[in-house]
Design a protein around this motif. Sequence first.
Motif, short mmCIF file in Angstrom:
data_model
loop_
_atom_site.label_atom_id
_atom_site.label_comp_id
_atom_site.label_asym_id
_atom_site.label_seq_id
_atom_site.Cartn_x
_atom_site.Cartn_y
_atom_site.Cartn_z
N THR A 1 28.90 -10.36 -6.10
CA THR A 1 28.13 -11.06 -7.08
C THR A 1 28.79 -11.20 -8.24
O THR A 1 28.43 -12.34 -8.95
N CYS B 1 18.67 -14.41 -6.33
CA CYS B 1 19.28 -13.66 -5.25
C CYS B 1 20.35 -12.78 -5.98
O CYS B 1 20.71 -11.86 -5.61
N LEU B 2 20.96 -13.26 -7.24
CA LEU B 2 22.20 -12.57 -7.85
C LEU B 2 21.37 -11.43 -8.29
O LEU B 2 21.98 -10.35 -8.13
N GLN C 1 22.45 -15.33 -1.08
CA GLN C 1 23.61 -15.94 -2.12
C GLN C 1 24.31 -17.14 -1.59
O GLN C 1 24.45 -17.96 -2.32
#
Length: 132
Positions: free
Chosen positions: A42, A80-81, A104
């Motif tokens: 991430t 999504c992060l 992601q």
Amino acid sequence: MDKLKSVLSGEEARRDDRTVLEGVCMLFLPRIGLTLFIVFYTFGNICALGSTMFLLGPLKQLKRMCDKTRALATTIMITCLVLTLCAAFWWKNFGLALLFVILQVLSFSWYSLSYIPFVREAILKLVSVCIK
């Protein structure tokens, strides 16, 4: 010069292979391995997104991210992060975190493809032809 010699002799490639192998082995550490992967993946995506701001400048990049053609992709990507980190740390559900990592990848790819003219339309046509 020593660096060049090590690269040309192949020593550097062996060192890189060992580093990758160590990284993969760390994934299998109980409880912490998957969390490390999720955090670093991430963080890498955030860095990749932030690095594009150096090309155009932060304000122009943020304006482009909010264009009509990219607004949905940007929203999904940032969501999504955040959800990946929430699933890993707050909810402690690693299956869900891995699902968000996959999302992601897909959302960042879709966002990146929006900068290439007509590619997203071509991919949608290809998928629709494959489905029929």
